[in-house]
Motif scaffolding. Structure first.
Motif, PDB file in Angstrom:
ATOM      1  N   GLU A   1      46.034  31.251  44.884  1.00  0.00           N
ATOM      2  CA  GLU A   1      46.189  31.194  46.333  1.00  0.00           C
ATOM      3  C   GLU A   1      46.201  32.579  46.976  1.00  0.00           C
ATOM      4  OE1 GLU A   1      49.473  28.741  47.442  1.00  0.00           O
ATOM      5  OE2 GLU A   1      48.578  26.923  46.630  1.00  0.00           O
ATOM      6  N   ASP A   2      45.444  33.483  46.381  1.00  0.00           N
ATOM      7  CA  ASP A   2      45.248  34.800  46.988  1.00  0.00           C
ATOM      8  C   ASP A   2      44.249  34.688  48.140  1.00  0.00           C
ATOM      9  OD1 ASP A   2      46.978  36.077  45.260  1.00  0.00           O
ATOM     10  OD2 ASP A   2      45.413  36.560  43.808  1.00  0.00           O
ATOM     11  N   GLY A   3      44.436  35.521  49.156  1.00  0.00           N
ATOM     12  CA  GLY A   3      43.512  35.523  50.275  1.00  0.00           C
ATOM     13  C   GLY A   3      42.104  35.873  49.834  1.00  0.00           C
ATOM     14  N   VAL A   4      41.106  35.160  50.349  1.00  0.00           N
ATOM     15  CA  VAL A   4      39.701  35.402  50.016  1.00  0.00           C
ATOM     16  C   VAL A   4      39.179  36.465  50.971  1.00  0.00           C
ATOM     17  CG1 VAL A   4      37.419  34.369  49.770  1.00  0.00           C
ATOM     18  CG2 VAL A   4      39.458  33.033  49.196  1.00  0.00           C
TER      19      VAL A   4
ATOM     20  N   SER B   1      44.309  40.447  45.918  1.00  0.00           N
ATOM     21  CA  SER B   1      44.949  41.088  44.762  1.00  0.00           C
ATOM     22  C   SER B   1      43.960  41.829  43.886  1.00  0.00           C
ATOM     23  CB  SER B   1      45.678  40.027  43.922  1.00  0.00           C
ATOM     24  OG  SER B   1      44.761  39.084  43.401  1.00  0.00           O
ATOM     25  N   GLY B   2      42.671  41.836  44.238  1.00  0.00           N
ATOM     26  CA  GLY B   2      41.664  42.564  43.485  1.00  0.00           C
ATOM     27  C   GLY B   2      40.881  41.725  42.508  1.00  0.00           C
ATOM     28  N   GLY B   3      41.113  40.419  42.460  1.00  0.00           N
ATOM     29  CA  GLY B   3      40.380  39.565  41.543  1.00  0.00           C
ATOM     30  C   GLY B   3      38.979  39.262  42.035  1.00  0.00           C
TER      31      GLY B   3
ATOM     32  N   PHE C   1      33.955  29.486  37.073  1.00  0.00           N
ATOM     33  CA  PHE C   1      33.013  29.895  36.026  1.00  0.00           C
ATOM     34  C   PHE C   1      33.457  31.162  35.321  1.00  0.00           C
ATOM     35  CE2 PHE C   1      29.119  32.103  34.630  1.00  0.00           C
ATOM     36  CZ  PHE C   1      28.553  31.119  33.827  1.00  0.00           C
ATOM     37  N   GLN C   2      33.828  32.201  36.074  1.00  0.00           N
ATOM     38  CA  GLN C   2      34.241  33.472  35.483  1.00  0.00           C
ATOM     39  C   GLN C   2      35.275  34.131  36.374  1.00  0.00           C
ATOM     40  OE1 GLN C   2      30.429  35.510  34.781  1.00  0.00           O
ATOM     41  NE2 GLN C   2      31.041  35.817  32.659  1.00  0.00           N
ATOM     42  N   THR C   3      36.115  34.968  35.770  1.00  0.00           N
ATOM     43  CA  THR C   3      37.121  35.741  36.498  1.00  0.00           C
ATOM     44  C   THR C   3      37.135  37.158  35.963  1.00  0.00           C
ATOM     45  OG1 THR C   3      38.498  33.806  36.906  1.00  0.00           O
ATOM     46  CG2 THR C   3      39.556  35.947  37.100  1.00  0.00           C
TER      47      THR C   3
ATOM     48  N   HIS D   1      39.632  45.259  39.413  1.00  0.00           N
ATOM     49  CA  HIS D   1      40.077  45.982  40.601  1.00  0.00           C
ATOM     50  C   HIS D   1      41.593  45.845  40.741  1.00  0.00           C
ATOM     51  CE1 HIS D   1      36.047  46.826  42.017  1.00  0.00           C
ATOM     52  NE2 HIS D   1      35.734  45.543  41.955  1.00  0.00           N
ATOM     53  N   ARG D   2      42.216  46.892  41.203  1.00  0.00           N
ATOM     54  CA  ARG D   2      43.650  46.868  41.469  1.00  0.00           C
ATOM     55  C   ARG D   2      43.961  46.938  42.957  1.00  0.00           C
ATOM     56  NH1 ARG D   2      46.835  51.135  38.323  1.00  0.00           N
ATOM     57  NH2 ARG D   2      48.505  49.761  39.035  1.00  0.00           N
ATOM     58  N   SER D   3      42.925  46.914  43.768  1.00  0.00           N
ATOM     59  CA  SER D   3      43.070  46.919  45.221  1.00  0.00           C
ATOM     60  C   SER D   3      42.258  45.760  45.789  1.00  0.00           C
ATOM     61  CB  SER D   3      42.586  48.247  45.818  1.00  0.00           C
ATOM     62  OG  SER D   3      43.361  49.326  45.335  1.00  0.00           O
ATOM     63  N   PRO D   4      42.540  45.350  47.011  1.00  0.00           N
ATOM     64  CA  PRO D   4      41.795  44.230  47.605  1.00  0.00           C
ATOM     65  C   PRO D   4      40.291  44.460  47.593  1.00  0.00           C
ATOM     66  CG  PRO D   4      43.705  44.752  48.938  1.00  0.00           C
ATOM     67  CD  PRO D   4      43.628  45.824  47.904  1.00  0.00           C
TER      68      PRO D   4
END
Length: 707
Positions: A374-377, A403-405, A423-425, A429-432
Motif C-alpha cells: 500500500e505504498d503510494g504509486v 518507498s523506492g520499490g 510479475f517482478q519486484t 532504490h532507497r528514495s521515492p
C-alpha cells in the motif's frame, strides 16, 4: 600617491626597457624584461609598472600576482614572441586570463579561434530555426469565440533556414512585449514575456507556449514549418500545454486537431484547421490547480494531485469533473488512462466508453490493482504488447512507489477475471521513484536520490515479457540538472528530462545542467551513453525542450524522423535531427558529461545552500537531497553491464514543485496526510523574474537540491 608608494617600495615608476622584472604568480617565479611586459599599451602590466596599480611583494622582492601560474606561462610566452602556444591550457581559461590582463591582441586572437569552432548555422544536426512570432492582441473576453489572431486572418510566413536569424530589433516579439505590462504569476513573481515556456509536438504539428499566448506550427512537405495559429493574449501565464494533431480512425475525421492551455484551475481549448486558422472551443474549470493536461484520443484530460479529474469529450461536447483518490502519477496507452494514487491503488479509465456513460455522470473509474505494501504509486508506465486486443486484455504495467520499490504487473487473457498479477519486484532504490518507463526492450526507473537511474533489459517471448532469463540489470548512472533559486531558467514543466521516444525504439534523456545553459546533452535512457550534444545557434539560453516523432515524407524511401525541439530565452525555436545522431551512435563520448564539461557548465552559476527540509515521519528511507562540488567530482556514473562505462556524471537536482515543497517531501507527507502529494511526471512552472534576455547570462545562485 600610488607612484610615490611604488617608488618607496623600490620599484621606479619608469625604468629602462631592459630592466629585469621578477614576478611571483600564484607562488611560481617568473623573470622577464620591462619591455616584454609593457609593449601592449593600457594593459595590466603597463599600469602595474607605471605605478597606477599598487603592488605587493614577496620576501624576495618579486611582485606578487595572485593568478594561476599554469595559464600565465603561455601568456608570458605570447608577450615574448607574439606567438600563441597554449601548451595544454584550455582555451576558455586562457581567454579569461587574457581579458583580466587586458591583452587586447591576445584576446582577439583567442576569440577568433573560438568562433572557428562555432557557427550561427549550427552543426550537422541543426535542422531549422523559427524566429519569435508577432505579439498577438488581447483576448476580448473570457467566453468569446476568438478566431485567427494573425494579420489579415492569414498565416504569417515563417522563414526556414539554417542561417543566423536577422536582428529583429524592437519590431519583433520582445520589442512589443517589453512595452506591455506583464502580470505576475500565481506565485507572485513577474514573468519573462519573450521566453519560450513550453514546447510540445504531435505528428507534424508543434505547439509553443510563451508567457501569455501560444502558437502552433505545421510541417508541410515542400514548404517546411509554417505558422498556422496564434492564440490571443491571455491574462495569466500559461502553465500547462497539450496538443493533439491526429487520431487514427477517430470520429472527428479531419477535425481532430486541438490545442489546450491551462493556468491555475482554468483550461482553454482551441480547434485547429489544417489550412491555417483556429477557433476557441471553450473555457473549462477544474476547480483546483491543474497538475497535468493531455489528450487521450479526442478526449482532453486534466488531473490534479487532490484527486480531481476533468474530461472533455470531443464527440459529446461534454465537460465532466469527478473525484478520485489523490493522484500521484498517470500514464495513457491506447484508449486506457491509468491513474496511480497515494493509497497504493492503480485506477483505470477506458476513454472509449466516455460517450456511452458520461450522461450518467459516471467515468467508469475502476480499481485495477493495489500495491501489496500500500505504498503510494509515484510513477507509472503502461506497455501494450502486440497481442493486446481491442478490449485491452494483454497489458503490462510497471510502477514505482514512495518507498523506492519498482514492480511489474501483467494481465493476460487467462487472468482477466482476477486482475493483473505481480510479475517482478525490484528494491534497488532507497528514495521515492519519480519516473519509470517500460518499453519493448528495457525497464527504466529514476528515483529522487540525485536523479539516480537504474535500467534492466527485458526478455520477451512472442512479444510477451518472459521470466526466462527474465529482467537483468543493465546500467546505473546519474543525470545532473540544477534548478534556479531565483526563478530563472524557464518553466520547469518544459525542462523534463524524459525519457523520450517510442517504446519500440531507443529512448533518450535530455540533460540541461544549469538553468542558463545553452547546451543540451542527449543520452540513451538504457545505458546513459551520450548520443550527442547541441548548442543554441544564437547563443541564448535554452528554456524549454521536447522530442518530436515526426512522420516521414510521402517520397519513396522516406522514413519517420525524430527531432529535438529547443525553445530559447529570446523566443526562438530550433530543431535538431536526432535520427541522424542516433545513426551515428558511438562517435560521441561513451558516457555522460566529462569532468571538464561539467566544470564549464558550472562556471555559469553559483551553488547555493540547500533549503531546509521538513521533519520526516514514517518509515520512508531518508533521501540524499543535497549535493556539493566534491560530490559532483566523485559521483559514480554510467556503470553499465553491457560494456558502456563513462566518466563520472554528477547527481541531478530536479525542479521543485509548485507551492508544496520538494517531491520527496510530498512522498513522505503522503504517509500522514496524502492530499499534499503531487504527480511527479508534470512539475509545475517556476516563473522567471527578469525581463531581459542577455546572450551571456549572469551567474545565478542554484539550490543544491535533487528533487
Amino acid at each position: 600617491m600610488a607612484a610615490a608608494a611604488t617608488a618607496a617600495e623600490g620599484l621606479p615608476s619608469r625604468g629602462p626597457p631592459g630592466e629585469v622584472i621578477h614576478l611571483n604568480v600564484g607562488g611560481k617565479r617568473f623573470s622577464t624584461s620591462r619591455q616584454t611586459l609593457t609593449w601592449i599599451p593600457d594593459s595590466f602590466f603597463s599600469s602595474l609598472l607605471s605605478g597606477r596599480i599598487s603592488t605587493l611583494k614577496d620576501e624576495t622582492g618579486a611582485i606578487f600576482i595572485d593568478r594561476d601560474p599554469t595559464v600565465f606561462a603561455p601568456i608570458l610566452n605570447f608577450l615574448r614572441t607574439k606567438e600563441l602556444d597554449p601548451r595544454g591550457v584550455h582555451g576558455s581559461s586562457l581567454l579569461h586570463e587574457a581579458q583580466f590582463y587586458g591583452l587586447t591582441p591576445l584576446v582577439r586572437r583567442l576569440q577568433l579561434r573560438e568562433e572557428l569552432d562555432r557557427s550561427s548555422c549550427g552543426n550537422v544536426l541543426f535542422n531549422g530555426y523559427l524566429p519569435p512570432p508577432v505579439f498577438p492582441v488581447k483576448r476580448r473576453n473570457r467566453h468569446s469565440l476568438v478566431g485567427p489572431q494573425q494579420l489579415g486572418g492569414r498565416p504569417a510566413p515563417v522563414r526556414r533556414s539554417n542561417t543566423m536569424p536577422p536582428n529583429l530589433g524592437n519590431a519583433g516579439l520582445l520589442g512589443r512585449m517589453l512595452d506591455e505590462k506583464t502580470p505576475p504569476s500565481p506565485s507572485g513573481q513577474p514573468e519573462e514575456p519573450g521566453m519560450v515556456r513550453l514546447v510540445c509536438g504531435h505528428h507534424n504539428w508543434i505547439a509553443v507556449a510563451y508567457t501569455q499566448f501560444l502558437v502552433c506550427y505545421r510541417l508541410k512537405e515542400a514548404s517546411g514549418w509554417q505558422l498556422v495559429f496564434s492564440s490571443p493574449r491571455l491574462d495569466w501565464p500559461i502553465e500547462r500545454l497539450a496538443l493533439t494533431a491526429r487520431v487514427p480512425g477517430g470520429a472527428l475525421g479531419e477535425h481532430d486537431k486541438m490545442v489546450a492551455a491551462a493556468t491555475g484551475s482554468e483550461i482553454l481549448l482551441w480547434a485547429l484547421q489544417a489550412e491555417g486558422s483556429g477557433s476557441e472551443i471553450g473555457v473549462f474549470h477544474l476547480g483546483v490547480p491543474v497538475e497535468a493536461l493531455f489528450f487521450v484520443g479526442n478526449q482532453l484530460i486534466a488531473t490534479s494531485h487532490t484527486g480531481r479529474i476533468g474530461v472533455w469529450n470531443a464527440v459529446t461536447k461534454h465537460w465532466q469533473v469527478q473525484e478520485v483518490q489523490p493522484i500521484t502519477s498517470y500514464d495513457a496507452a491506447g484508449s486506457f488512462l491509468l491513474l496511480g494514487c497515494n493509497n497504493g491503488s492503480i485506477y483505470y479509465v477506458d476513454v472509449q466508453k466516455f460517450p456511452l456513460r458520461m450522461k450518467d455522470n459516471d467515468l467508469l473509474v475502476s480499481e485495477l490493482y493495489r500495491d501489496p505494501a500500500e505504498d503510494g504509486v509515484t510513477a507509472l508506465s503502461v506497455y501494450l504488447t502486440p497481442k493486446t486486443s481491442d478490449s485491452g486484455n494483454w497489458i503490462e504495467i510497471a510502477y514505482g512507489t514512495s518507498s523506492g520499490g519498482v514492480r511489474v504487473i501483467v494481465q493476460h487473457p487467462e487472468t482477466v477475471g482476477s486482475g493483473p498479477q505481480l510479475f517482478q519486484t525490484f528494491t534497488v532504490h532507497r528514495s521515492p521513484v519519480t519516473k519509470i518507463m517500460l518499453s519493448e526492450k528495457h525497464l527504466i526507473s529514476v528515483c529522487a536520490d540525485n536523479n539516480h537511474v537504474r535500467t534492466w533489459s527485458v526478455t520477451r517471448f512472442r512479444g510477451m515479457i518472459s521470466t526466462q532469463p527474465g529482467s537483468t540489470p543493465l546500467a546505473s548512472f546519474k543525470i545532473l540538472a540544477l534548478e534556479s533559486a531565483d526563478g530563472h531558467g524557464g518553466c520547469s514543466a518544459g525542462n523534463d528530462i524524459g525519457p523520450y521516444g517510442e517504446r519500440d525504439d531507443q529512448q533518450v534523456f535530455i540533460q540541461k545542467v544549469v538553468p542558463s545553459a545553452s547546451q543540451l546533452f542527449v543520452r540513451l535512457s538504457s545505458t546513459g551513453q551520450r548520443v550527442c550534444s547541441v548548442r543554441s545557434v544564437d547563443g541564448s539560453p535554452t528554456t524549454a525542450f521536447t522530442v518530436l516523432e515526426c512522420e516521414g515524407s510521402r517520397r519513396l524511401g522516406s522514413r519517420p524522423r525524430r527531432y529535438l525541439l529547443t525553445g530559447q530565452a529570446n523566443g526562438s525555436l530550433a530543431m535538431w535531427d536526432l535520427t541522424t545522431a542516433m545513426d551515428g551512435l558511438g562517435q560521441a563520448p561513451a558516457g555522460g558529461l566529462t569532468e571538464q564539461e561539467l566544470m564549464e557548465q558550472l562556471e555559469h552559476c553559483e551553488l547555493a545552500p540547500p533549503a531546509p527540509s521538513a521533519p520526516l515521519r514514517g518509515s520512508l528511507p531518508s533521501p540524499s537531497p543535497r549535493i556539493s562540488l566534491t560530490s559532483l567530482h566523485s559521483a559514480t556514473s554510467n556503470t553499465s553491464l553491457s560494456g558502456h562505462r563513462g566518466s563520472p556524471s554528477p547527481p541531478q537536482a530536479e525542479a521543485r514543485r509548485r507551492g508544496g515543497g520538494s517531491f520527496v517531501e510530498r512522498c513522505q507527507e503522503l504517509v500522514r496526510s496524502g492530499p499534499d502529494l503531487r504527480r511527479p511526471p508534470t512539475p509545475a512552472p517556476w516563473p522567471s523574474t527578469s525581463l531581459g534576455t542577455p546572450l551571456t547570462p549572469p551567474k545565478m545562485k542554484l539550490n543544491e537540491t535533487s528533487f
